[in-house]
Design a protein around this motif. Structure first.
Motif, PDB file in Angstrom:
ATOM      1  N   ALA A 146       0.835  -1.206   0.000  1.00  0.00           N
ATOM      2  CA  ALA A 146       0.000   0.000   0.000  1.00  0.00           C
ATOM      3  C   ALA A 146       0.869   1.255   0.000  1.00  0.00           C
ATOM      4  O   ALA A 146       0.593   2.204  -0.738  1.00  0.00           O
ATOM      5  N   TRP A 168      -5.854   3.760  -1.399  1.00  0.00           N
ATOM      6  CA  TRP A 168      -6.212   3.766   0.025  1.00  0.00           C
ATOM      7  C   TRP A 168      -7.429   2.893   0.271  1.00  0.00           C
ATOM      8  O   TRP A 168      -7.486   2.125   1.231  1.00  0.00           O
ATOM      9  N   TRP A 182      -6.547  -0.782   0.023  1.00  0.00           N
ATOM     10  CA  TRP A 182      -5.791  -1.171   1.215  1.00  0.00           C
ATOM     11  C   TRP A 182      -6.713  -1.280   2.425  1.00  0.00           C
ATOM     12  O   TRP A 182      -6.613  -2.223   3.210  1.00  0.00           O
TER      13      TRP A 182
END
Length: 193
Positions: free
Chosen positions: A94, A113, A116
């Motif tokens: 990530a 984001w 993740w």
């Protein structure tokens, strides 16, 4: 009799591992709150500070998982959940993905984001379930479940008009509150046993 056996089996775990986990959760809470406040101040656009903050968050997640795994291995009564190792790998990926996404803008950052958050949320939920006998894990399980929904939301926000990173600050703050709640519950579990 069964309750006595469960209490006796959990007591060494709580006495040995829970205090380390509790301290880690307090640190994660403090970091998340400070990080969220800084992102609120800078997250309107991608600048140097925002870029550092965005990449720093998953790296702190990596460090916390390493500390958690080491604390788990230092107590022979606790097994290290495999999810911690998976979380380390996912969070490193990530961070790398976010470095790349930062060059493409806010929508790309929100997509990385979001992805993740979904994967890390599932892992957090599984690790929390595996540790439920330790106590204080309900907030971690809830946080993992909410992370899945929030990550999906970030991914969808990326396609919306005027996407911003400011909403990620709320996500981090809520996660910090769950870490605080879990730390406090772990403290109660230790006192009961």
């Amino acid at each position: 009799m069964k309750e006595l056996l469960v209490s006796t089996a959990v007591a060494p775990v709580v006495a040995g591992f829970a205090p380390a986990l509790r301290r880690l959760y307090f640190v994660r809470f403090a970091f998340a709150i400070v990080w969220a406040a800084l992102l609120l101040l800078t997250g309107g656009s991608i600048g140097a500070v925002t870029a550092v903050l965005v990449v720093l968050y998953p790296l702190v997640d990596v460090a916390a998982a390493v500390v958690d795994a080491r604390a788990s291995t230092s107590d022979s009564t606790v097994s290290v959940p495999r999810g911690l190792y998976l979380n380390i790998a996912i969070s490193v990926l990530a961070a790398i993905g976010l470095v790349v996404a930062l060059t493409s803008g806010v929508p790309a950052v929100l997509r990385v984001w979001g992805a993740w958050a979904v994967v890390a949320g599932v892992i957090q939920l599984v690790v929390g379930i595996s540790r439920r006998a330790l106590g204080g894990q309900w907030p971690m399980m809830l946080s993992g479940g909410i992370s899945v929904f929030a990550g999906t939301g970030f991914f969808l926000m990326a396609a919306g008009p005027e996407p911003t990173l400011v909403n990620v600050a709320g996500y981090a703050a809520l996660g910090g509150i769950f870490f605080l709640a879990s730390a406090l519950r772990l403290g109660r579990s230790a006192q009961v046993n």
